[in-house]
Design a protein around this motif. Structure first.
Motif, PDB file in Angstrom:
ATOM      1  N   LEU A 105      38.395  19.005 -32.374  1.00  0.00           N
ATOM      2  CA  LEU A 105      39.442  18.065 -31.979  1.00  0.00           C
ATOM      3  C   LEU A 105      40.685  18.800 -31.500  1.00  0.00           C
ATOM      4  O   LEU A 105      41.249  18.465 -30.448  1.00  0.00           O
ATOM      5  CB  LEU A 105      39.802  17.149 -33.152  1.00  0.00           C
ATOM      6  CG  LEU A 105      41.022  16.264 -32.955  1.00  0.00           C
ATOM      7  CD1 LEU A 105      40.657  15.062 -32.108  1.00  0.00           C
ATOM      8  CD2 LEU A 105      41.602  15.854 -34.262  1.00  0.00           C
ATOM      9  N   LEU A 106      41.096  19.811 -32.253  1.00  0.00           N
ATOM     10  CA  LEU A 106      42.296  20.559 -31.873  1.00  0.00           C
ATOM     11  C   LEU A 106      42.098  21.292 -30.549  1.00  0.00           C
ATOM     12  O   LEU A 106      43.025  21.376 -29.745  1.00  0.00           O
ATOM     13  CB  LEU A 106      42.676  21.537 -32.982  1.00  0.00           C
ATOM     14  CG  LEU A 106      43.153  20.889 -34.288  1.00  0.00           C
ATOM     15  CD1 LEU A 106      43.368  21.950 -35.359  1.00  0.00           C
ATOM     16  CD2 LEU A 106      44.404  20.066 -34.074  1.00  0.00           C
ATOM     17  N   LEU A 107      40.895  21.817 -30.333  1.00  0.00           N
ATOM     18  CA  LEU A 107      40.622  22.481 -29.060  1.00  0.00           C
ATOM     19  C   LEU A 107      40.615  21.500 -27.894  1.00  0.00           C
ATOM     20  O   LEU A 107      40.953  21.849 -26.772  1.00  0.00           O
ATOM     21  CB  LEU A 107      39.289  23.218 -29.116  1.00  0.00           C
ATOM     22  CG  LEU A 107      39.292  24.507 -29.910  1.00  0.00           C
ATOM     23  CD1 LEU A 107      37.880  25.045 -30.048  1.00  0.00           C
ATOM     24  CD2 LEU A 107      40.196  25.537 -29.269  1.00  0.00           C
ATOM     25  N   ASN A 108      40.225  20.263 -28.155  1.00  0.00           N
ATOM     26  CA  ASN A 108      40.168  19.260 -27.096  1.00  0.00           C
ATOM     27  C   ASN A 108      41.536  18.684 -26.748  1.00  0.00           C
ATOM     28  O   ASN A 108      41.646  17.911 -25.801  1.00  0.00           O
ATOM     29  CB  ASN A 108      39.210  18.126 -27.476  1.00  0.00           C
ATOM     30  CG  ASN A 108      37.786  18.472 -27.130  1.00  0.00           C
ATOM     31  OD1 ASN A 108      37.443  18.634 -25.974  1.00  0.00           O
ATOM     32  ND2 ASN A 108      36.958  18.602 -28.153  1.00  0.00           N
ATOM     33  N   GLN A 143      41.406  24.115 -22.395  1.00  0.00           N
ATOM     34  CA  GLN A 143      40.332  24.403 -23.342  1.00  0.00           C
ATOM     35  C   GLN A 143      39.234  23.344 -23.288  1.00  0.00           C
ATOM     36  O   GLN A 143      38.069  23.635 -23.495  1.00  0.00           O
ATOM     37  CB  GLN A 143      40.855  24.489 -24.781  1.00  0.00           C
ATOM     38  CG  GLN A 143      41.710  25.675 -25.059  1.00  0.00           C
ATOM     39  CD  GLN A 143      43.175  25.386 -24.794  1.00  0.00           C
ATOM     40  OE1 GLN A 143      43.558  24.279 -24.459  1.00  0.00           O
ATOM     41  NE2 GLN A 143      44.014  26.400 -24.930  1.00  0.00           N
ATOM     42  N   ARG A 144      39.624  22.101 -23.042  1.00  0.00           N
ATOM     43  CA  ARG A 144      38.676  20.991 -23.033  1.00  0.00           C
ATOM     44  C   ARG A 144      37.600  21.169 -21.973  1.00  0.00           C
ATOM     45  O   ARG A 144      36.471  20.727 -22.149  1.00  0.00           O
ATOM     46  CB  ARG A 144      39.420  19.674 -22.797  1.00  0.00           C
ATOM     47  CG  ARG A 144      38.545  18.455 -22.880  1.00  0.00           C
ATOM     48  CD  ARG A 144      39.298  17.173 -22.573  1.00  0.00           C
ATOM     49  NE  ARG A 144      40.609  17.125 -23.176  1.00  0.00           N
ATOM     50  CZ  ARG A 144      41.698  16.734 -22.532  1.00  0.00           C
ATOM     51  NH1 ARG A 144      41.650  16.355 -21.279  1.00  0.00           N
ATOM     52  NH2 ARG A 144      42.864  16.710 -23.141  1.00  0.00           N
ATOM     53  N   VAL A 163      33.483  24.602 -25.709  1.00  0.00           N
ATOM     54  CA  VAL A 163      34.172  23.526 -26.425  1.00  0.00           C
ATOM     55  C   VAL A 163      33.403  22.217 -26.246  1.00  0.00           C
ATOM     56  O   VAL A 163      33.257  21.432 -27.185  1.00  0.00           O
ATOM     57  CB  VAL A 163      35.634  23.382 -25.954  1.00  0.00           C
ATOM     58  CG1 VAL A 163      36.286  22.153 -26.534  1.00  0.00           C
ATOM     59  CG2 VAL A 163      36.427  24.610 -26.333  1.00  0.00           C
ATOM     60  N   ARG A 164      32.866  21.996 -25.065  1.00  0.00           N
ATOM     61  CA  ARG A 164      32.052  20.794 -24.847  1.00  0.00           C
ATOM     62  C   ARG A 164      30.798  20.832 -25.714  1.00  0.00           C
ATOM     63  O   ARG A 164      30.412  19.822 -26.301  1.00  0.00           O
ATOM     64  CB  ARG A 164      31.683  20.656 -23.379  1.00  0.00           C
ATOM     65  CG  ARG A 164      32.854  20.265 -22.509  1.00  0.00           C
ATOM     66  CD  ARG A 164      32.431  20.202 -21.047  1.00  0.00           C
ATOM     67  NE  ARG A 164      33.565  19.869 -20.212  1.00  0.00           N
ATOM     68  CZ  ARG A 164      33.721  18.674 -19.656  1.00  0.00           C
ATOM     69  NH1 ARG A 164      32.837  17.738 -19.834  1.00  0.00           N
ATOM     70  NH2 ARG A 164      34.780  18.444 -18.916  1.00  0.00           N
ATOM     71  N   LEU A 165      30.147  21.997 -25.826  1.00  0.00           N
ATOM     72  CA  LEU A 165      28.962  22.124 -26.669  1.00  0.00           C
ATOM     73  C   LEU A 165      29.303  21.955 -28.149  1.00  0.00           C
ATOM     74  O   LEU A 165      28.548  21.336 -28.903  1.00  0.00           O
ATOM     75  CB  LEU A 165      28.291  23.473 -26.434  1.00  0.00           C
ATOM     76  CG  LEU A 165      27.539  23.626 -25.123  1.00  0.00           C
ATOM     77  CD1 LEU A 165      27.056  25.064 -24.954  1.00  0.00           C
ATOM     78  CD2 LEU A 165      26.374  22.662 -25.054  1.00  0.00           C
TER      79      LEU A 165
END
Length: 70
Positions: free
Chosen positions: A29-32, A37-38, A43-45
């Motif tokens: 969540l924080l990365l998104n 980063q999103r 991050v998607r995986l």
């Protein structure tokens, strides 16, 4: 499926697995939050893996709870 395996899978929700999964989902969540980063593949995986794990654990736990012999 034998009773021992059903009991193990039914008790999975009470283990530390959900705590670890929650931390991993918080990390995703924080990365998104950041747009740069999103859009990265890892991050998607990670996000897809978190969502898939929650759905699978819910399905397996529900199945095992409903098929236990009293």
């Amino acid at each position: 499926m034998d009773l021992e395996l059903k009991n193990y899978l039914a008790g999975l929700a009470d283990s530390n697995l959900f705590g670890s999964l929650a931390i991993l989902c918080l990390f995703a969540l924080l990365l998104n939050l950041g747009e740069r980063q999103r859009n990265t593949r890892w991050v998607r995986l990670l996000t897809f893996g978190c969502l898939l794990a929650v759905v699978l654990l819910h399905g397996v736990g529900t199945y095992c709870m409903n098929t236990q012999v009293p």
